[in-house]
Each structure stands twice: as structure tokens, then as C-alpha cells.
Motif scaffolding. Structure first.
Motif, PDB file in Angstrom:
ATOM      1  N   MET A   8       0.844  -1.203   0.000  1.00 14.46           N
ATOM      2  CA  MET A   8       0.000   0.000   0.000  1.00 14.46           C
ATOM      3  C   MET A   8       0.878   1.251   0.000  1.00 14.46           C
ATOM      4  N   PRO A   9       0.353   2.376  -0.502  1.00 16.75           N
ATOM      5  CA  PRO A   9       1.183   3.573  -0.610  1.00 16.75           C
ATOM      6  C   PRO A   9       1.829   3.906   0.728  1.00 16.75           C
ATOM      7  N   ILE A  10       3.010   4.448   0.635  1.00 19.12           N
ATOM      8  CA  ILE A  10       3.768   4.768   1.826  1.00 19.12           C
ATOM      9  C   ILE A  10       3.057   5.875   2.622  1.00 19.12           C
ATOM     10  N   ASN A  33       7.926  -3.558   0.484  1.00 17.71           N
ATOM     11  CA  ASN A  33       8.414  -3.922  -0.841  1.00 17.71           C
ATOM     12  C   ASN A  33       9.331  -2.821  -1.356  1.00 17.71           C
ATOM     13  N   VAL A  51       9.414  -0.829  -3.908  1.00 17.54           N
ATOM     14  CA  VAL A  51       8.862   0.445  -4.394  1.00 17.54           C
ATOM     15  C   VAL A  51       8.609   1.382  -3.216  1.00 17.54           C
ATOM     16  N   ASP A  52       7.937   0.868  -2.179  1.00 16.33           N
ATOM     17  CA  ASP A  52       7.624   1.699  -1.026  1.00 16.33           C
ATOM     18  C   ASP A  52       8.882   2.058  -0.234  1.00 16.33           C
ATOM     19  N   GLU A  65      14.770   1.546  -7.937  1.00 18.09           N
ATOM     20  CA  GLU A  65      13.529   2.323  -7.851  1.00 18.09           C
ATOM     21  C   GLU A  65      13.762   3.799  -7.557  1.00 18.09           C
ATOM     22  N   GLU A  70      15.072 -11.961 -15.345  1.00 16.64           N
ATOM     23  CA  GLU A  70      14.065 -10.965 -14.979  1.00 16.64           C
ATOM     24  C   GLU A  70      12.660 -11.543 -15.096  1.00 16.64           C
ATOM     25  N   ILE A 114       6.693  -6.692 -19.809  1.00 20.46           N
ATOM     26  CA  ILE A 114       5.470  -5.892 -19.841  1.00 20.46           C
ATOM     27  C   ILE A 114       5.581  -4.645 -18.967  1.00 20.46           C
ATOM     28  N   ASP A 115       6.293  -4.738 -17.823  1.00 17.98           N
ATOM     29  CA  ASP A 115       6.389  -3.550 -16.962  1.00 17.98           C
ATOM     30  C   ASP A 115       7.172  -2.444 -17.659  1.00 17.98           C
ATOM     31  N   LEU A 146       4.948  -0.962 -20.375  1.00 16.44           N
ATOM     32  CA  LEU A 146       3.967  -0.049 -19.798  1.00 16.44           C
ATOM     33  C   LEU A 146       4.592   1.325 -19.557  1.00 16.44           C
ATOM     34  N   ARG A 188       3.462   4.882 -21.287  1.00 16.98           N
ATOM     35  CA  ARG A 188       3.102   6.066 -20.490  1.00 16.98           C
ATOM     36  C   ARG A 188       3.979   7.259 -20.857  1.00 16.98           C
ATOM     37  N   PRO A 234      10.277  14.420 -14.464  1.00 16.78           N
ATOM     38  CA  PRO A 234       8.968  14.849 -13.965  1.00 16.78           C
ATOM     39  C   PRO A 234       8.952  16.364 -13.723  1.00 16.78           C
ATOM     40  N   LEU A 263       7.957  18.373 -11.321  1.00 17.36           N
ATOM     41  CA  LEU A 263       8.428  18.991 -10.083  1.00 17.36           C
ATOM     42  C   LEU A 263       9.945  18.984  -9.977  1.00 17.36           C
TER      43      LEU A 263
END
Lengths: 449, 449
Positions: B1-3, B31, B33-34, B65, B165, B244-245, B248, B252, B271, B273
Motif C-alpha cells: 500500500m502507498p507509503i 516492498n 517500491v515503497d 527504484e 528478470e 510488460i512492466d 507499460l 506512459r 517529472p 516537479l
């Protein structure tokens, strides 16, 4: 590889010769995506014959790839037995997609011809709100229990795997179907045969709730590089998964919707070439009418400055350049912010930071453009007195206001739970038009009259 | 879940207390990512300590990440031994992404500290053209030979899988590394142990070439619902896969680029910001300048009608409404066509069909809007004589021309190998402004003077 013209010609030839044996072997070598588009490009009669030539095992797979018009034609042409076989072979989410597009009498025929389990699943799916995570999930996934060994788990997968849309992530649930953890086939294959699932499963994992927004769910898959995301109901029972291919479709559809909204078009589900002229006209008309009415307000405001431009008519010739540059400057900012928010890079709480950044950008861009403009006017129309100064001042002001408005409105929309994509070029340019012209003629009135 | 905010606070607290034992167990439950986003949100000093607290196995995963600024700071702070361990643990495509963003002296340090094989792979990747399929592929994939049995294949995967991978699609190659087929782990698990790979492998499959466009490759994954796409070199040797990741992410990024181009912003990689005000101003300035120059041309054309609007000044107040509606109508058409082409729904060969469709839409929309406008003008300004008719005629004409121009230009751009996204709102509205005003004042000159 993409379907070639000659493939379709070859298939047509075989159909004309009624050479179904060779046709079947041609079909055998093709994947379902290409097969579906080849069959779709045949005339209706031949398409039906070709579809019936498919081996039973691939029928449903190819059927799922057809667009909804073709699916309807097939459903209308086949017998109840054939229909029933196809529906039971379809993944439930594909069956639901098909049903959502169909007229009511066909829906009833489809439901009548599905097995009771399939019918109850389809009904369950149809009840999830549109655009919810529940509406895009599939109920076919692999369940394990935490007391299995790795060996038992692999055997279980080998036994039930054929019916599961993805087997690569298996979910561990307790007796009440609560989600306890997940384990990937990779982890299973790399683990020791006698290891218990509970020792290798991951207990912390992203998940979504059936009523959550499907776009948010799809973004979770993208963020965590997942190939499947578990979906739980309000009681935390695992009820389905969203697979990466469906998530990708969701993201593309939502992005297309953003593109359309940002161009003042009401979003439509069907591809452009398949949508009727009247439908397309209707999707665009409402927004154009609203924007035209705003344009009239701008006109009325402008009318109050008639004294200024009727005594100095040359001012009129600078209007398109001023409103055009202002509108473009504003759209740049709003697009940056709308896309940044869609990607999760910009949050509502960043509003002051974003506006301050856009303000500084507008100062830099505004001063350089206005200076270039001022010099050009001095050179080309040396006899215009203070008019070049009026144009330059109006331009700086217009760009600053445009970028400020363009960056604030999408964030404010998000705060008010309105889709930020509405605050894009069309609306921004309409607002900026009015603001720019008021500024321009006010400055002109002060300095020139 | 989001941090969550509290996670970061808890981590900070543990860092201040130097309670590394509890910290390690907290990290264990998160994980990568978080973890990466939690560490990124710490002050630099603490971020470094937190990063060093990570278990060796997850270091590289978390590192991959981080955004490029954070990666640089870490590389600058750690020892050569630590650096070398991280780089060899990174997937090659992640290592390449990192290196592409780094200043030259750091790149040298990174390459000096990678193992010879990693270094040669990185160098090979760096040589693929930007935005090519080669630049986003990974060289870690599972190879099988067609004479293996299913049992041998599964054993092989279990042995080598840790370094790969993705293991879910395995590729069958001959002794010269030519691609012969593929088999998924699902197929392996569902097949009989003694079956030969050559009997179950699929020989027809989508693939891409290293020099192909990465966006086209990503679209193939989306079209065929793949989780990996094989990449071959000019000699048809299998050299890597696109997962696939990564596909994606490519889709994007390319979509964001389209959004930006369509708002007249030169695309940037970073990005919003994290991009400086000057960089952002520069990305927008060039286009605004070009469009401003076009606006000046419109102004010059408009100047030639000065006789008309200086004798009937009320005409000026209808200008914003006419150019605004025309611009919006044109942008609707161009956005429809640009997005339709990006999705592959509209092809260059559809040009006549599209233009004919847009023409009919413009007739419907134009007549209704102009009629509404005409009636309003009659009611509000009954004494204007023929002026309401002039406005209505100009409006129909403007909408028809706008939609025709808006639908033709993106397709023509595609024919000329120019990115259609450039033919979007800003350029279309600038052109439509000029055309609309010429039409308006020509009709006014004919009917009113």
C-alpha cells in the motif's frame, strides 16, 4: 505479426474452394488476435463460415477478440448449443464485456445458454459499478492454502491451471476466503519441494477493493510492476484478480478519455471509425455550445471598449496575436498540470509550489516574447507612438495571467472532485481570451485616450 | 500500500535512536517500491544511513527504484566495493537507465566497478539508438533448446531462474542463437514430463528488432497480451526481451510526450516537479514564439480589412466568439484523429473516410450553432440589419473549415513522417484564427459595405 492483406486473400480463396482442411491448418498457425482481425475483415457470410471452421478449443479465444458488432452477428447466427459452449469457455470478464454491449433480447439468450455457475458469475460482475475494479476483474485465479508444501502447490497448479487466466501469481487464502498472502510460480519453482507455503509467501501486498476505481487499481499494477492484483470485497474476501493486460487496456481507455475531454469532446466508448456521424456530432456539440456562450460573454465585455477600438482601429489587428499567445501559454500550463496529476507526479498539496513555478516561468517567457514583439513593432510601425508599449505590456500581463489560471484551475477541479481534464485548452483559452482583451483595452484606454 | 507519513516518521525515529535491528525488520516487511520512496523522503544524511541498513539482497532492487538524483547521491557516497556489488545485482536495463542520467566521471566510476560481463552488456545497451527496442530490452531471459524434455526444461529453469528478470516465457533457440519458438511456464507445467519442447513450443510469435521503435514494440505487447516480447538483432539472433512492466513505462512516457507536444511544449524526460524553471521556460518558449509569429501574420491580414471594422466597429465584438468556436471545433477533430492514429484505430489510408466524416459532422454542428447564434443576435440586437446573417454565415464556414483542416493536417503529417501530435490545438487554432477572420471580414465586406 500483423495480419497481411495476402493472408485474408488466401483465406478467402480457401473458403471459395471449400478447402476446409487446408484452412484449418492455416488457422492452426495463427494466434487468436490475428485470426480475429482476419475473420473480421471478411464479408459477413464468409466470416461466419470461417468462424465455424475454427477448432473448438480456440473458438472462445477468437470470439473474445472480436469487436462487439461482430460478436453480436455471431451470436445471432449460431445455435444455442454452440453459444452455450462458447460462453462457458470464455473468461468471465470477456463474457461480461460482450454482454454489456448487447441488446436485451440477446443478453437473455446468452444468459439462458450459460451454465449456472457462469451465469451467476456474470450476474455478479454486471452488478459492479461501471469503471469499478470489480467490473474489470476476473474470478479465475489460483488459490493455495498456507499449509501446503511447495510440491503440493505445484501439483495443485498443474491440476487446475487450465481454467485459470493467470497462474503466475497464486493467492493464499484461509478457510473463509480471506486474503493471507501471495506466492509467485517463480518463487515456487526456486523453493525447496518440502518448504511450506506459509514460509515463502509474501504477506504484505498491494490489493484493491471491488468498488475502487478501476483506474486507481490499474495504476497500482503499473506502480508495483505486478502481473496481477488481488481484488477483495467489503468483507476482505478475495473475489478476483485484475491481470496486467486488462490493466493496460484500462489505462489506455482512461488516457483516451483524458485526450477527448481535454479537447472538449464527451468521451465515447467506441472507436472513431465505428461511431456514427450523429453520435460524434452530439459528443462535440454540447461543449462547443457552452464555449460559444462564453465567447459571447467575452464579446459583450469587448463591446464596452468600442470607444477605444473605433477611435484607434489598428489596435484590432493585434488582438489575434495577443489572445492566441495567451491561450497557448495557458494551455501549456494546464496540460502540464493535468498530465502530472494523472501520472501521480503532482498532488493537490503541491498547488502553491506549482503556481509559484508557473509564475516564474511566465515572467521569463512573457518578458522575452513581449520584448521581441516590442522591437518588431518599433521597426515595422515606427509611427505608432505608445501602441507598441501597450501591446508589450498587455502581452506580459496576458501570459502571466494565462499561466496562473492554467495551473490553478486543474488543481482546484481536483480539490472539488471534478475531473481536472475539463480544465484544459478549450476552457482555458476561452477564459484567457476574455481576460487578455480586458487587460489590453484597459491599458490602451489609460495610455492612448 | 502507498507509503504513509507515519511510516517515514517511524523510520526517522528508529534512525535517531540508532535502533537498526528494529529498522531492519521494518524494512523486511516493505516492498522495494515503497522502501525507495520512504528512503527518498528522508533528509540526505539519514537516507544514506537507511540505505546502508538494507539487507544486501534488496539493495540493488531498492536502488533501481530511486530517481536519478538519489541514485547519484548514493553512488557518490558509497565505496567502490559497495558500488560494484550493487551494479552486478542490478538488471542490466536498470543499470543502463541509471548510467544514461549520470555525469561522465560517475559513469566511468560505475563502469570501472562492474564485472567485465556486466560492463560489456552495459556498453552494448548504451549503443542502441535512443527510443529503440534495444534500449529498453533486458538481456536476462530464459533460453531452452528444442530437444529438452519438459522435465529437463523445468529443472533448467529452477537452476538458472534466479538471474532471470522473467521466467514465465522461455525462448527456444538453436546453436546459433536464432529464435525458434517459445513456451510459457504455464504450458510446461500443464504438459507431460516426458514431452519434448519442440512438440509444445509455439513457432509463430510476435517479435521485434533491436533498432525498431520502442513504442511499436510496446504496442505489440499490448496488442497480443504478452508479458514479454523477444528482441532479435539484424542477423535474427535472440539478444533480449522486453518485459510488460517496461513496455507499460514506455507507453506512459510516449503518451505524456504526446500530451506535451499537443500543448506546444517540447517534451522533457524529467517529472515536472524536478525540472528547473529555466528548462521548463525553454521547452515552452520556442513554440510560443513560432505561434506568436503566426499570430502576427494573422494580424497583418486582419489589418487589410481595417476599412471594414473601422466603419462598422460592432463587428469586432463578435471576433472572439467566432475564432474561439472555430479553434475549438478544429481541435476536437485534430485530437480525435491524433489519438485514433496513436491507438492504431485510424490509418493514413482512411484519410478520405475521415475527412468526409468530419465534413458531415461540421455541417450538423455548424448549422445548429450558427442558427442558435443568429436567433440570439436578432433578439438582442434587432437593429443590426444584416450583421446577424454575416456572423452566422462566417460561423458555419469557420466550423467547416476548422474541422476539415483539423482532420487533414495530422494525417498529412503522418504521411510526411512528421509526428502528428504537432498538428494539435495550438497550431490548428492559430491557422483557424486566420482563416476565420478572413472569411468573416470578406463576407462582411460583401454584404455590408
Amino acid at each position: 505479426m500483423p495480419i497481411q492483406r495476402q493472408d485474408v486473400e488466401y483465406i478467402t480463396e480457401l473458403l471459395n474452394e471449400r478447402n476446409y482442411k487446408v484452412l484449418r491448418s492455416v488457422f492452426d498457425d495463427m494466434n487468436s488476435v490475428d485470426l480475429a482481425s482476419a475473420i473480421e475483415s471478411l464479408p459477413q457470410e464468409q466470416a461466419l463460415i470461417a468462424f465455424r471452421t475454427l477448432p473448438k478449443e480456440t473458438e472462445a479465444e477468437v470470439f473474445a477478440e472480436f469487436d462487439s458488432d461482430m460478436q453480436q452477428k455471431i451470436v445471432e447466427a449460431i445455435t444455442d448449443t454452440e453459444l452455450s459452449r462458447i460462453i462457458d469457455d470464455l473468461w468471465v470478464d470477456d463474457a461480461v464485456d460482450m454482454i454489456e454491449e448487447m441488446p436485451a433480447q440477446l443478453v437473455n439468450r446468452v444468459l439462458r445458454n450459460s451454465s449456472p455457475e457462469t451465469r451467476s458469475l456474470i450476474n455478479q460482475f454486471l452488478n459492479y459499478p461501471e469503471n469499478s475494479a470489480g467490473s474489470v476483474m476476473t474470478s479465475e485465479f489460483t488459490k493455495l492454502s498456507k499449509d501446503m508444501t511447495v510440491k503440493e502447490a505445484i501439483e495443485h497448479i498443474r491440476k487446475v491451471g487450465e481454467d485459470r487466466e493467470t497462474i503466475y501469481t497464486c493467492y493464499v487464502i484461509d478457510a473463509d476466503r480471506h486474503l493471507e498472502g501471495k506466492v509467485t510460480v517463480k518463487e515456487l519453482l526456486l523453493a525447496n519441494d518440502n518448504e511450506l507455503i506459509k514460509n515463502i509467501m509474501e504477506t504484505e501486498q498491494p490489493f484493491t477493493v471491488t468498488t475502487d476505481d478501476r483506474e486507481d487499481a490499474a495504476k497500482l499494477l503499473a506502480k508495483y510492476d505486478l502481473i496481477a492484483l488481488p481484488v477483495v470485497d467489503a468483507q476482505n474476501h478475495l473475489v478476483g484478480i485484475i491481470t496486467i493486460d486488462d490493466a493496460l487496456d484500462v489505462l489506455r481507455e482512461e488516457t483516451t478519455e483524458d485526450f477527448h475531454k481535454m479537447a472538449a469532446i464527451s468521451p465515447s466508448e467506441k472507436p472513431y471509425l465505428k461511431t456514427s456521424v450523429f453520435r460524434l456530432a452530439a459528443n462535440r456539440f454540447v461543449w462547443l455550445l457552452c464555449l460559444m456562450l462564453s465567447g459571447m460573454v467575452t464579446g459583450a465585455i469587448l463591446g464596452s471598449y468600442e470607444a477605444v477600438y473605433s477611435s484607434i482601429p489598428v489596435l484590432v489587428s493585434f488582438m489575434p496575436m495577443l489572445t492566441g499567445t495567451g491561450g497557448n501559454a495557458g494551455s501549456q500550463s494546464s496540460t502540464m498540470v493535468i498530465r502530472g496529476m494523472a501520472l501521480g507526479e503532482i498532488k493537490v498539496s503541491d498547488i502553491f509550489y506549482v503556481v509559484w513555478k508557473e509564475f516564474r516561468i511566465s515572467i521569463i517567457v512573457g518578458i522575452i516574447l513581449a520584448a521581441a514583439n516590442y522591437i518588431r513593432l518599433l521597426i515595422m510601425y515606427g509611427n505608432l507612438g505608445l501602441i507598441p508599449l501597450v501591446v508589450a505590456l498587455a502581452q506580459i500581463g496576458a501570459i502571466i495571467m494565462a499561466k496562473t489560471i492554467g495551473s490553478i484551475l486543474p488543481i482546484v477541479a481536483k480539490m472539488l472532485k471534478i475531473d481536472p481534464a475539463i480544465m484544459a485548452a478549450p476552457l482555458i483559452t476561452t477564459i484567457v481570451d476574455a481576460v487578455t482583451l480586458v487587460l489590453y483595452y484597459s491599458i490602451a484606454g489609460k495610455l492612448l485616450m
